[in-house]
Design an enzyme around this catalytic site. Structure first.
Site, PDB file in Angstrom:
ATOM      1  N   GLU A 188       4.026   3.535  -8.547  1.00  0.00           N
ATOM      2  CA  GLU A 188       3.060   4.598  -8.289  1.00  0.00           C
ATOM      3  C   GLU A 188       3.809   5.751  -7.626  1.00  0.00           C
ATOM      4  O   GLU A 188       4.528   5.539  -6.640  1.00  0.00           O
ATOM      5  CB  GLU A 188       1.947   4.092  -7.367  1.00  0.00           C
ATOM      6  CG  GLU A 188       0.866   5.126  -7.134  1.00  0.00           C
ATOM      7  CD  GLU A 188      -0.231   4.626  -6.210  1.00  0.00           C
ATOM      8  OE1 GLU A 188      -1.130   5.424  -5.877  1.00  0.00           O
ATOM      9  OE2 GLU A 188      -0.182   3.438  -5.824  1.00  0.00           O
ATOM     10  N   ARG A 198       8.492 -11.262  -4.139  1.00  0.00           N
ATOM     11  CA  ARG A 198       9.098  -9.973  -3.812  1.00  0.00           C
ATOM     12  C   ARG A 198      10.331 -10.186  -2.938  1.00  0.00           C
ATOM     13  O   ARG A 198      10.524 -11.243  -2.328  1.00  0.00           O
ATOM     14  CB  ARG A 198       8.090  -9.071  -3.097  1.00  0.00           C
ATOM     15  CG  ARG A 198       7.677  -9.586  -1.732  1.00  0.00           C
ATOM     16  CD  ARG A 198       6.612  -8.697  -1.096  1.00  0.00           C
ATOM     17  NE  ARG A 198       7.125  -7.356  -0.890  1.00  0.00           N
ATOM     18  CZ  ARG A 198       6.367  -6.324  -0.547  1.00  0.00           C
ATOM     19  NH1 ARG A 198       5.061  -6.468  -0.423  1.00  0.00           N
ATOM     20  NH2 ARG A 198       6.887  -5.150  -0.343  1.00  0.00           N
ATOM     21  N   LYS A 237       5.004   1.439   2.067  1.00  0.00           N
ATOM     22  CA  LYS A 237       5.095   2.891   1.881  1.00  0.00           C
ATOM     23  C   LYS A 237       4.375   3.635   2.994  1.00  0.00           C
ATOM     24  O   LYS A 237       4.827   4.702   3.436  1.00  0.00           O
ATOM     25  CB  LYS A 237       4.517   3.282   0.519  1.00  0.00           C
ATOM     26  CG  LYS A 237       5.412   2.949  -0.665  1.00  0.00           C
ATOM     27  CD  LYS A 237       4.801   3.489  -1.950  1.00  0.00           C
ATOM     28  CE  LYS A 237       5.676   3.182  -3.146  1.00  0.00           C
ATOM     29  NZ  LYS A 237       5.091   3.677  -4.401  1.00  0.00           N
TER      30      LYS A 237
END
Length: 607
Positions: A64, A307, A317
């Site tokens: 994104e 992850r 983020k």
């Protein structure tokens, strides 16, 4: 040329994991053998339409564009792009731009730049990427907004979606929890015609943000809360970086993502483990759209892997943005940041990041942590064989050779010395520098009273100036505070490195140095880990409370003359000190020398 046996050995050496096994199973079974590029209805960007190559496999990397990529993304990039390359497929770079309030062209450009930097530019055009210019195999979720809207209307007409006018708080409360089933919305049983009319009012801007949402109608009693009628469209009166003001409703990521995968003919949709609970909705949505003839079977399949969790690193983020906006760091590319832009400026290489990602493995173990030292080890392993050497003095202390004029006939004499550019690559040649009466040494190389095991300079002790002569320490000149302001020594003749008899005087200590005559001033930034704790936000802790006050120390150093021509992003091993890089933003060759420490020659964290 490699033999068949060499190729077989290389294939056998590749570590197997569950995603590679799934790909090989699908290839063997011919699961996607009939796929052709552009074979789906609404098949995406016009710059790709019309191609008809067989799709062995197709993966995608779908960030994104609401921030800069971080070290965790490096693993996703490596996994998706390398698997596509290994099996003769294609990986798409796709921007999941469904949230116009947080997305900017700056982030699009930075993501594209980092993917290229990591070495996957062969998936794009031969020409360098330019801001705002579409590249081959590059996509945007916003490319499919028209199709997504049609898909939403189809779900409404088929009775699989409805417009809910409850508040966000009411919807949240009615979903229940893991021990309590959800309750139906009072709007859940509207007719398809009523829902379609309301949805079109949303599209036409007749309602404010938050007034209503479009929800999928699945099962409010499902044990998977993600299937309790998730929202799939919401109202956002915001300008989109790609579509401008054309839309005031935007799809939710969980609705958009599977559609994007299907339209791009993705075969293996690889994501991190937090999306595992979303996979049932992923499958439900694609099944409904295949049933309605909007998509063709077989749809993509989603695979989840753990992850990358790295010690002493934050990858949220939101928290990274907080570090930037509150001034705890000097921007997204601050060399202490775990962003790829920061890692690049710090001096880490694409080779090191790819090796680090590969070594971290592909598993479903979600609580595994990788020590930051493993990243530095990968850097040393990839950089040591290629990095030129240089001498630098980071804490300069003047050393004066008192008998210089006596030995050479003049106090101004400069003695030429040289050293290999790289000790294991003689073909790279030698780097020349001078030795004079005055030179700079490390302050830590002198002690009035040496501790046990100290073999460097102290009164009466002899050491070798690396690539130069043996000297004997006389003592030190003291400053007002009682510390050494300069060290005095005498040179032992006929001991110059590389000359006959150089080893006639045996010494235990060797020190690096830079001559005052040709040394160059340089700003050297000594970076360390940004946080003192391995898991900075563990247990809800305020991650700002464990910021490392010593994450950056700046020193005024003296470096050898060979570094005058260093270009931004040139990397070196400073002998004794570690690996350094010429700062890509502030270093100016021949004018302002600025070097960043990437890592030491060995792991010394905590010592």
């Amino acid at each position: 040329m490699s033999s068949p046996n060499d190729t077989a050995a290389a294939e056998a050496a590749k570590p197997s994991h569950f995603i590679r096994q799934a790909i090989e199973h699908d290839l063997q079974a011919g699961t996607y053998a009939l796929r052709r590029w552009g074979g789906q209805p609404g098949d995406g960007p016009s710059h790709q339409a019309g191609m008809a190559d067989p799709a062995r496999i197709r993966t995608r990397f779908p960030p994104e564009p609401n921030g800069y990529l971080h070290i965790g993304h490096a693993k996703s990039i490596w996994l998706n792009f390398s698997l596509a390359a290994e099996y003769g497929g294609v990986c798409h770079l796709r921007f999941d731009d469904t949230n116009p309030e947080k997305e900017e062209q700056e982030y699009v450009d930075s993501i594209r730049d980092m993917v290229r930097w990591l070495g996957w530019d062969h998936h794009f055009a031969d020409d360098p990427a330019r801001p705002g210019v579409r590249q081959p195999h590059e996509y945007f979720a916003s490319d499919y907004f028209d199709f997504m809207y049609r898909a939403a209307e189809h779900l409404i007409e088929a009775g699989h979606a409805y417009v809910d006018e409850q508040s966000a708080e009411q919807i949240r409360a009615s979903r229940g929890d893991f021990g309590t089933p959800g309750t139906d919305s009072p709007f859940r049983h509207r007719t398809p015609a009523e829902n379609l009319a309301r949805f079109r009012e949303m599209r036409d801007g007749q309602h404010p943000d938050g007034a209503m949402v479009l929800r999928a109608k699945i099962d409010m009693a499902s044990p998977n809360i993600n299937l309790r009628d998730p929202a799939i469209y919401r109202i956002r009166h915001a300008t989109h970086h790609n579509t401008g003001d054309r839309w005031c409703i935007y799809p939710m990521y969980t609705f958009a993502h599977p559609i994007e995968d299907a339209l791009e003919q993705i075969t293996h949709s690889i994501c991190t483990l937090e999306f595992e609970d979303q996979r049932p909705f992923y499958d439900w949505l694609l099944e409904r759209l295949c049933e309605g003839g909007l998509l063709t079977a077989p749809p993509p399949r989603q695979y989840e892997f753990a992850r990358l969790n790295v010690g002493h690193v934050i990858t949220s983020k939101r928290k990274l943005r907080q570090l930037v906006e509150e001034g705890h760091v000097a921007g997204w590319d601050d060399p202490r940041m775990p962003t790829l832009a920061g890692l690049r400026r710090r001096g880490y290489t694409p080779d090191a990041l790819r090796l680090f990602a590969e070594r971290s493995g592909v598993t479903k173990t979600s609580n595994a942590w990788t020590d930051y030292a493993a990243l530095d080890a990968a850097l040393r392993e990839t950089l040591d064989p290629v990095a030129p050497r240089a001498m630098a003095v980071l804490e300069p202390l003047k050393l004066v050779i008192e008998n210089w004029a006596e030995v050479f006939g003049s106090a101004d004499h400069l003695e030429p010395c040289h050293a290999p550019v790289h000790p294991h690559h003689p073909e790279l040649g030698q780097r020349p520098f001078m030795l004079g009466r005055e030179l700079w040494i490390e302050r830590s190389d002198y002690e009035d009273t040496p501790p046990k095991g100290f073999f460097r300079l102290f009164p009466g002790n002899k050491v070798r100036l690396k690539y130069g002569y043996v000297i004997e320490c006389i003592g030190a000149i003291k400053n007002e505070a009682g510390g050494a302001s300069a060290v005095s020594a005498r040179l032992i003749p006929d001991t110059k490195s590389g000359t006959p008899g150089a080893d006639s005087v045996k010494v235990k200590g060797v020190i690096t140095w830079v001559a005052a005559a040709d040394g160059l001033p340089a700003e050297v930034r000594l970076y360390d880990r940004l946080f003192t704790e391995e898991q900075p936000d563990a247990g809800g802790r305020d991650f700002l409370s464990v910021l490392n006050p010593w994450s950056l120390t700046t020193v005024q150093a003296i470096v050898e003359p060979s570094l005058a021509g260093a270009q931004p992003e040139d990397r070196y091993q400073f002998e004794r000190h570690g690996f350094f890089v010429a700062d890509r933003a502030e270093h100016v060759a021949g004018d302002r020398l600025v070097f960043n420490r990437v890592t030491g020659l060995k792991d010394s964290w905590g010592k």
